[in-house]
Motif scaffolding. Structure first.
Motif, PDB file in Angstrom:
ATOM      1  N   THR A  84       5.169 -28.586   9.738  1.00 40.24           N
ATOM      2  CA  THR A  84       4.321 -28.669   8.929  1.00 40.24           C
ATOM      3  C   THR A  84       5.028 -27.987   7.425  1.00 40.24           C
ATOM      4  OG1 THR A  84       2.606 -28.445  10.362  1.00 40.24           O
ATOM      5  CG2 THR A  84       1.901 -28.265   8.273  1.00 40.24           C
ATOM      6  N   ILE A  85       5.282 -26.900   7.802  1.00 42.49           N
ATOM      7  CA  ILE A  85       5.945 -26.150   6.472  1.00 42.49           C
ATOM      8  C   ILE A  85       7.141 -27.061   6.058  1.00 42.49           C
ATOM      9  CG2 ILE A  85       7.127 -23.916   5.778  1.00 42.49           C
ATOM     10  CD1 ILE A  85       5.899 -22.432   7.679  1.00 42.49           C
ATOM     11  N   SER A  86       7.949 -27.613   6.736  1.00 43.08           N
ATOM     12  CA  SER A  86       8.939 -28.394   6.157  1.00 43.08           C
ATOM     13  C   SER A  86       8.395 -29.616   5.311  1.00 43.08           C
ATOM     14  CB  SER A  86       9.746 -28.963   7.255  1.00 43.08           C
ATOM     15  OG  SER A  86      10.905 -29.476   6.871  1.00 43.08           O
ATOM     16  N   ARG A  87       7.540 -30.396   6.020  1.00 44.46           N
ATOM     17  CA  ARG A  87       7.070 -31.324   5.414  1.00 44.46           C
ATOM     18  C   ARG A  87       6.253 -31.067   3.986  1.00 44.46           C
ATOM     19  NH1 ARG A  87       5.457 -32.809  10.691  1.00 44.46           N
ATOM     20  NH2 ARG A  87       6.732 -34.457  11.532  1.00 44.46           N
ATOM     21  N   LYS A  88       5.271 -30.108   4.163  1.00 48.16           N
ATOM     22  CA  LYS A  88       4.974 -29.650   2.835  1.00 48.16           C
ATOM     23  C   LYS A  88       6.119 -29.338   1.859  1.00 48.16           C
ATOM     24  CE  LYS A  88       0.602 -27.754   4.913  1.00 48.16           C
ATOM     25  NZ  LYS A  88      -0.096 -26.539   5.059  1.00 48.16           N
ATOM     26  N   PHE A  89       6.987 -28.513   2.101  1.00 47.48           N
ATOM     27  CA  PHE A  89       7.915 -28.302   1.069  1.00 47.48           C
ATOM     28  C   PHE A  89       8.399 -29.430   0.762  1.00 47.48           C
ATOM     29  CE2 PHE A  89      11.859 -26.880  -0.849  1.00 47.48           C
ATOM     30  CZ  PHE A  89      11.485 -25.324  -1.423  1.00 47.48           C
ATOM     31  N   GLY A  90       9.040 -30.336   1.600  1.00 45.16           N
ATOM     32  CA  GLY A  90       9.484 -31.724   1.158  1.00 45.16           C
ATOM     33  C   GLY A  90       8.630 -32.427   0.165  1.00 45.16           C
ATOM     34  N   ARG A  91       7.152 -32.561   0.505  1.00 43.27           N
ATOM     35  CA  ARG A  91       6.420 -33.285  -0.556  1.00 43.27           C
ATOM     36  C   ARG A  91       6.303 -32.540  -1.691  1.00 43.27           C
ATOM     37  NH1 ARG A  91       2.715 -33.109   4.178  1.00 43.27           N
ATOM     38  NH2 ARG A  91       3.145 -34.888   5.258  1.00 43.27           N
ATOM     39  N   ALA A  92       6.321 -31.238  -1.827  1.00 44.41           N
ATOM     40  CA  ALA A  92       6.460 -30.478  -3.127  1.00 44.41           C
ATOM     41  C   ALA A  92       7.576 -30.695  -3.902  1.00 44.41           C
ATOM     42  CB  ALA A  92       6.295 -29.122  -2.669  1.00 44.41           C
ATOM     43  N   THR A  93       8.679 -31.032  -3.482  1.00 48.09           N
ATOM     44  CA  THR A  93       9.784 -31.530  -4.265  1.00 48.09           C
ATOM     45  C   THR A  93      10.093 -33.020  -4.243  1.00 48.09           C
ATOM     46  OG1 THR A  93      11.223 -31.478  -2.141  1.00 48.09           O
ATOM     47  CG2 THR A  93      11.262 -29.517  -3.208  1.00 48.09           C
ATOM     48  N   ALA A  94       9.130 -33.624  -3.713  1.00 48.31           N
ATOM     49  CA  ALA A  94       8.962 -35.151  -4.251  1.00 48.31           C
ATOM     50  C   ALA A  94       9.053 -35.595  -5.733  1.00 48.31           C
ATOM     51  CB  ALA A  94       8.121 -35.797  -3.452  1.00 48.31           C
ATOM     52  N   TRP A  95       8.395 -34.341  -6.350  1.00 49.60           N
ATOM     53  CA  TRP A  95       8.102 -34.807  -8.001  1.00 49.60           C
ATOM     54  C   TRP A  95       9.422 -34.952  -8.579  1.00 49.60           C
ATOM     55  CZ3 TRP A  95      10.414 -31.821 -11.660  1.00 49.60           C
ATOM     56  CH2 TRP A  95      10.844 -30.372 -11.339  1.00 49.60           C
ATOM     57  N   ILE A  96      10.472 -34.496  -7.927  1.00 49.84           N
ATOM     58  CA  ILE A  96      11.820 -34.498  -8.651  1.00 49.84           C
ATOM     59  C   ILE A  96      12.412 -36.237  -8.533  1.00 49.84           C
ATOM     60  CG2 ILE A  96      14.327 -34.031  -8.323  1.00 49.84           C
ATOM     61  CD1 ILE A  96      13.424 -31.468  -7.129  1.00 49.84           C
TER      62      ILE A  96
ATOM     63  N   PHE B 135      19.836 -22.531  -7.382  1.00 49.83           N
ATOM     64  CA  PHE B 135      19.126 -23.111  -6.548  1.00 49.83           C
ATOM     65  C   PHE B 135      18.517 -24.265  -7.371  1.00 49.83           C
ATOM     66  CE2 PHE B 135      14.881 -23.781  -4.902  1.00 49.83           C
ATOM     67  CZ  PHE B 135      14.852 -24.161  -3.995  1.00 49.83           C
ATOM     68  N   PHE B 136      17.809 -24.010  -8.429  1.00 51.26           N
ATOM     69  CA  PHE B 136      17.198 -24.983  -9.165  1.00 51.26           C
ATOM     70  C   PHE B 136      18.045 -26.251  -9.741  1.00 51.26           C
ATOM     71  CE2 PHE B 136      13.897 -21.432  -9.672  1.00 51.26           C
ATOM     72  CZ  PHE B 136      12.799 -22.221  -9.276  1.00 51.26           C
ATOM     73  N   ALA B 137      19.350 -25.701 -10.194  1.00 51.04           N
ATOM     74  CA  ALA B 137      20.288 -26.844 -10.731  1.00 51.04           C
ATOM     75  C   ALA B 137      20.621 -27.800  -9.389  1.00 51.04           C
ATOM     76  CB  ALA B 137      21.612 -26.082 -10.923  1.00 51.04           C
ATOM     77  N   VAL B 138      20.712 -27.068  -8.406  1.00 54.49           N
ATOM     78  CA  VAL B 138      21.307 -28.232  -7.012  1.00 54.49           C
ATOM     79  C   VAL B 138      20.004 -28.940  -6.781  1.00 54.49           C
ATOM     80  CG1 VAL B 138      21.598 -27.991  -4.807  1.00 54.49           C
ATOM     81  CG2 VAL B 138      23.015 -26.484  -6.196  1.00 54.49           C
ATOM     82  N   LEU B 139      18.840 -28.428  -6.918  1.00 53.42           N
ATOM     83  CA  LEU B 139      17.812 -29.129  -6.309  1.00 53.42           C
ATOM     84  C   LEU B 139      17.217 -30.154  -7.128  1.00 53.42           C
ATOM     85  CD1 LEU B 139      16.173 -28.722  -3.630  1.00 53.42           C
ATOM     86  CD2 LEU B 139      14.396 -27.674  -4.757  1.00 53.42           C
ATOM     87  N   THR B 140      17.723 -29.832  -8.510  1.00 52.85           N
ATOM     88  CA  THR B 140      17.235 -31.186  -9.444  1.00 52.85           C
ATOM     89  C   THR B 140      18.374 -32.033  -9.951  1.00 52.85           C
ATOM     90  OG1 THR B 140      17.777 -29.398 -11.203  1.00 52.85           O
ATOM     91  CG2 THR B 140      15.457 -29.706 -10.392  1.00 52.85           C
ATOM     92  N   VAL B 141      19.575 -31.334 -10.045  1.00 54.20           N
ATOM     93  CA  VAL B 141      20.592 -32.360 -10.311  1.00 54.20           C
ATOM     94  C   VAL B 141      21.194 -33.278  -9.472  1.00 54.20           C
ATOM     95  CG1 VAL B 141      22.969 -32.202 -11.223  1.00 54.20           C
ATOM     96  CG2 VAL B 141      21.331 -30.693 -12.422  1.00 54.20           C
ATOM     97  N   ILE B 142      21.182 -33.092  -8.194  1.00 52.43           N
ATOM     98  CA  ILE B 142      21.776 -33.774  -7.064  1.00 52.43           C
ATOM     99  C   ILE B 142      20.901 -34.830  -6.818  1.00 52.43           C
ATOM    100  CG2 ILE B 142      22.437 -34.076  -4.778  1.00 52.43           C
ATOM    101  CD1 ILE B 142      23.803 -31.192  -4.972  1.00 52.43           C
ATOM    102  N   PRO B 143      19.549 -34.640  -6.749  1.00 51.50           N
ATOM    103  CA  PRO B 143      18.557 -35.772  -6.313  1.00 51.50           C
ATOM    104  C   PRO B 143      18.710 -36.627  -7.620  1.00 51.50           C
ATOM    105  CG  PRO B 143      17.448 -33.749  -5.663  1.00 51.50           C
ATOM    106  CD  PRO B 143      18.625 -33.275  -6.483  1.00 51.50           C
TER     107      PRO B 143
END
Length: 776
Positions: free
Chosen positions: A3-15, A369-377
């Motif tokens: 559940t935590i993993s899915r919630k975090f995944g949805r939270a990062t979906a805005w990228i 961390f923010f650079a990797v999580l935004t630039v790569i997607p």
């Protein structure tokens, strides 16, 4: 956990869903970093507090009784020189040698930025019965006069062992600068040597060698080396890492996208550090950029491997990126969080370099961390993403992963044996690590082959060292300034310092009085102080302050070698203070201060490493909702640190400031693969029939990334091993050993301990492994 993993995944979906917001964030951070590179004061000035309104002045208290003012005399000071020329020759006390030396000094003082030069010919003389004469006779004097001059010089307390070695072959020229006329850094280093050598060359019949060291040259050498290494080793490190990534991924598109995130993170970090004046830390020019790029590359590789696999299963770029973020996004966040915690623990240290390095790392890991999580997607869903091959069978690691999978099967057949061996080896290496002893050298921050280090080594051999320390002697009002007891106490202090072979050339008013004619006890010779030249006497004796000092030199052998020496001296000083209760005797100076703080290195390591480990494993227990999982993760991550500590012991190294940084940094990096493995294991537990089946599937899911990132990290750290900075070599070597051991811990010890101690969920039920039959 799912559940935590899915919630975090949805939270990062805005990228992915709102890519323009992510692009705006990237542009804003890049602009901020650019301002930091160009002129950080443009923003820092905006946040300065305005001066407070001046309050109504309060009447000042009546002044205290004014102490007796000292006379206006410039005391001789061997420690205040900006630079020191170390001149070596067999021809000092020869007519040609004296002429060459005087010409050398004339040429040095002719430089507009040299204010004065103190050398043997400029010391105040102790000739109280006749006219003063220079130490070196005129160049027309006879050989006999030069021989007599050498004999007199070696009896002068400020020359023998201070400005000249006792064999007469090495002498010092103490240079001070007028900073108004200094135009280049080289004026304070290379230019001094060039002028001195050129002047000596005008007398070809004598041979001189000249080296430059001292406060200013040492500082400039550090800055120059850091600037040179900053570009050199970053280019080498990034180039090798890029080459490794190309070999492992076998696809330029994947490599380019994976490299974009860490590269931007390093760019942001080095720019924004300037807003906080943290850019001058000696570890921030080489170690920090390479380390951040490798940490960012770790998360980038895990994310890219998952995106490629999803693409291979038929998903489009948007779907594959969203699914990959949901599966590994939380693990990437946890790895950055635990790494940042490890770095944050460095801020608990008392050493300023360690503190500022810790804050720099925390900022860098967060930005990366923010650079990797935004630039790569963003890159994967853009036109660049078309270069990413939708296959997970291209890479070198994937095609050979089955060879390592056999190791997992062997481990799972005998998990208790492997777990026991892992715990035992960890315990043995940990006990060996406890024998590490702290130490510190001034030359550790300088290139081994630099001129400053060579000059320091010459001074260690010839004069007893470059660095000074002292015994401070103070007395109460009851003791008259001309009391024979003052000289008596100083004489006893001088004697106990001379009894220590590692303490070079003690000098005090006792040394000056002994150089005067006559002999006798201190009670009879105290009055001779009035015959001493004021610049000499006041260098070691200030009666207005009721203070005197006994100065001595310290070699750069590693301050730990002086531990027993300083302990003995302090014990004898305490006994002497008891015999003379009106006197206070304190061992003081920079070398003594470093010795007193030496044990602080151990305290810093314990506080940094201990607090980081506790917080990291508590965080893992909370995130995975299992105290047992948090405890299981302890041994696989303590194992690489214990192995590295044992490696330091076996290679004869000591515990230094750089070791504190390296141990804590390595803990933060080593735990990353453990988190990825445990995250995947928790996901597979609910989908697998047995616990061991979940372990095998977890390895299949993240084994490629674990091996790939470890190889890249090891290669990246290995490039710094060739640095000419000793501290950087130690840091890199410890990184390589720790990361290699961490991979073994995650591939061998972690699966075995999960098989032995993790709860097994079968069909939603949970059972304890102690009651389960072993599954082969």
């Amino acid at each position: 956990m799912l559940t935590i993993s899915r919630k975090f995944g949805r939270a990062t979906a805005w990228i992915v869903d709102h890519s323009w917001l992510a692009g705006l964030f990237i542009a804003a951070m890049s602009g901020l970093a650019i301002v930091g590179y160009i002129n950080p004061h443009l923003l820092t000035e905006l946040f300065k507090q305005p001066p407070l309104a001046t309050a109504t002045p309060v009447a000042a208290p009546p002044p205290a009784a004014t102490p007796r003012r000292p006379p206006d005399v410039q005391a001789v000071d061997l420690t205040r020189a900006h630079a020191t020329l170390v001149v070596q020759s067999d021809d000092v006390f020869t007519p040609a040698g004296a002429k060459a030396l005087r010409h050398m000094v004339e040429e040095l003082e002719a430089l507009p930025y040299v204010s004065d030069v103190l050398w043997i010919d400029r010391v105040p003389l102790l000739n109280i019965f006749g006219l003063p004469e220079p130490v070196l006779p005129k160049s027309t004097a006879s050989d006999n006069r030069f021989a007599a001059a050498k004999e007199r010089a070696l009896k002068h307390p400020l020359i023998a062992g201070q400005l000249m070695s006792r064999d007469g072959r090495t002498l010092l020229m103490m240079v001070n600068f007028d900073w108004l006329f200094v135009e280049r850094d080289e004026d304070c280093t290379e230019r001094l040597r060039e002028v001195a050598v050129a002047a000596a060359a005008e007398s070809p019949e004598v041979k001189f060698s000249v080296l430059v060291t001292g406060r200013v040259p040492i500082h400039l050498t550090m800055l120059k080396t850091h600037e040179a290494n900053e570009t050199k080793y970053q280019v080498i490190g990034y180039g090798v890492v890029l080459l490794m990534a190309v070999v492992l991924f076998r696809g330029f598109g994947s490599v380019l996208i994976v490299a974009l995130g860490p590269a931007l993170g390093v760019f942001w970090t080095l720019g924004i550090l300037r807003f906080f004046d943290l850019q001058d830390n000696p570890f921030n020019d080489v170690v920090l950029p390479v380390m951040l790029s490798l940490v960012g590359l770790t998360d980038g590789v895990h994310l890219m491997v998952q995106i490629r696999r999803k693409r291979a299963h038929g998903m489009n770029a948007h779907e594959a990126t969203r699914a990959a973020l949901e599966e590994v996004g939380l693990a990437c966040f946890l790895t950055s969080l635990t790494t940042a915690i490890g770095f944050w623990s460095l801020t608990l240290a008392r050493h300023e370099i360690v503190q500022t390095f810790g804050w720099s790392c925390v900022l860098g890991v967060t930005l990366t961390f923010f650079a990797v999580l935004t630039v790569i997607p963003l890159a994967c869903i853009s036109w660049i993403g078309r270069w990413v091959p939708p296959s997970d069978e291209e890479g070198f690691i994937e095609r050979h992963l089955h060879r390592v999978s056999g190791l997992i099967d062997v481990v799972l057949k005998r998990p208790k044996l492997v777990s026991g061996l892992g715990i035992a080896i960890t315990a043995v290496c940990f006990l060996i690590s406890l024998t590490l002893r702290p130490d510190e050298r001034r030359s550790s921050y300088l290139p081994a082959g630099s001129e400053s280090v060579k000059a320091m080594q010459v001074m260690d051999r010839a004069l007893g060292g470059l660095e000074f320390s002292e015994v401070s002697v103070r007395w109460t009002d009851e003791v008259q300034e001309d009391s024979p007891e003052v000289l008596e106490v100083i004489t006893q202090v001088d004697d106990l310092l001379k009894a220590e072979p590692l303490l070079g050339s003690p000098i005090s008013i006792r040394s000056l009085v002994d150089a005067l004619p006559g002999d006798g006890p201190p009670a009879e010779r105290m009055s001779m102080l009035e015959l001493l030249p004021a610049p000499l006497k006041r260098a070691f004796y200030t009666p207005e302050s009721r203070r005197a000092s006994v100065d001595f030199r310290v070699q750069d052998l590693g301050i730990a070698q002086y531990g027993d020496v300083f302990t003995r001296v302090e014990g004898k000083l305490a006994a002497l203070s008891r015999a003379h209760p009106e006197f206070t005797l304190v061992l003081d100076g920079s070398a003594v201060g470093r010795w007193r703080n030496l044990y602080q290195i151990v305290v810093d390591l314990a506080s940094s490493l201990g607090s980081a480990a506790i917080i990291i494993f508590v965080v893992l227990g909370l995130v995975y909702r299992s105290v047992r999982i948090g405890l299981i993760a302890v041994i696989p991550n303590v194992f690489p640190l214990a192995v590295t500590g044992a490696y330091l012991v076996f290679t004869g190294q000591s515990l230094e400031v750089v070791s504190v940084c390296a141990f804590t940094v390595c803990l933060g990096i080593a735990v990353d693969d453990t988190i990825h493995f445990l995250t995947r294991y928790q996901e597979e537990v609910g989908r697998s029939v047995t616990r061991d089946d979940a372990i095998r599937k977890a390895f299949t899911g993240v084994g490629t990334s674990m091996i790939m990132t470890t190889l890249v990290l090891v290669v990246g750290f290995s490039t710094v091993i060739f640095s000419d900075m000793r501290d950087q070599r130690i840091f890199a070597t410890m990184g390589v050993v720790t990361l290699a051991a961490a991979l073994l811990g995650d591939l061998i010890i972690l699966p075995a301990m999960l098989s032995c101690f993790a709860r097994e969920q079968v069909g939603g039920a949970t059972s304890d492994p102690a009651n389960e039959p072993q599954i082969s």
